[in-house]
Scaffold this motif. Structure first.
Motif, mmCIF file in Angstrom:
data_model
loop_
_atom_site.group_PDB
_atom_site.id
_atom_site.type_symbol
_atom_site.label_atom_id
_atom_site.label_comp_id
_atom_site.label_asym_id
_atom_site.label_seq_id
_atom_site.Cartn_x
_atom_site.Cartn_y
_atom_site.Cartn_z
ATOM 1 N N LYS A 1 0.837 -1.187 0.000
ATOM 2 C CA LYS A 1 0.000 0.000 0.000
ATOM 3 C C LYS A 1 0.881 1.250 0.000
ATOM 4 O O LYS A 1 1.943 1.266 0.598
ATOM 5 N N ASN B 1 0.803 7.663 2.894
ATOM 6 C CA ASN B 1 0.313 9.034 2.717
ATOM 7 C C ASN B 1 0.678 9.879 3.929
ATOM 8 O O ASN B 1 0.234 9.596 5.040
ATOM 9 N N ARG C 1 2.900 11.247 -1.085
ATOM 10 C CA ARG C 1 2.511 9.838 -1.227
ATOM 11 C C ARG C 1 3.698 9.092 -1.812
ATOM 12 O O ARG C 1 4.304 9.536 -2.784
ATOM 13 N N GLU D 1 -7.575 9.388 4.485
ATOM 14 C CA GLU D 1 -6.588 8.433 3.992
ATOM 15 C C GLU D 1 -5.152 8.737 4.410
ATOM 16 O O GLU D 1 -4.236 7.989 4.059
ATOM 17 N N ASP E 1 -1.887 8.575 6.445
ATOM 18 C CA ASP E 1 -1.307 7.621 7.398
ATOM 19 C C ASP E 1 -0.558 8.326 8.522
ATOM 20 O O ASP E 1 -0.306 7.735 9.572
ATOM 21 N N ARG F 1 -6.637 8.748 8.482
ATOM 22 C CA ARG F 1 -7.383 7.494 8.550
ATOM 23 C C ARG F 1 -7.575 7.180 10.034
ATOM 24 O O ARG F 1 -6.811 7.659 10.877
#
Length: 115
Positions: A3, A6, A55, A69, A71, A89
């Motif tokens: 994944k 972010n 990102r 979203e 992180d 998130r």
């Protein structure tokens, strides 16, 4: 890493938000990740809001972090950290400067900080 990661960095003009994001992006690239970043720096030279999205991962198509979203939220100024918390998130960590900074509009008496 499957994944993308972010990271949202926020603060006010002159604190080094864009520089910090650039350093993080360069580190991700040096580790072999694809990295994309973008910033919004409205009136940043006058103590205005600055926010930067980063990102990185195996393949990143867009630098923009969707709401909910992020992180990690890195806040250089506490009020801006609160303003951008909706981007996290659930369960994501926050790293923020808790020193109270007065923006220029407060210093010149136009507005007052709450609390």
């Amino acid at each position: 890493m499957q994944k993308n990661t972010n990271i949202l960095v926020c603060g006010i003009g002159g604190q080094g938000v864009m520089t910090a994001t650039e350093i993080l992006a360069e580190a991700a690239l040096a580790l072999g990740f694809d990295a994309k970043k973008t910033e919004v720096a409205g009136m940043s030279q006058r103590g205005g809001v600055v926010v930067s999205h980063l990102r990185f991962g195996k393949r990143v198509l867009s630098p923009q972090i969707a709401q909910g979203e992020a992180d990690l939220l890195v806040g250089f100024e506490a009020a801006e950290t609160l303003r951008w918390a909706h981007m996290l998130r659930p369960g994501a960590p926050v790293l923020t400067n808790t020193s109270r900074l007065s923006p220029p509009v407060v210093e010149c008496g136009v507005f007052e900080l709450p609390g």
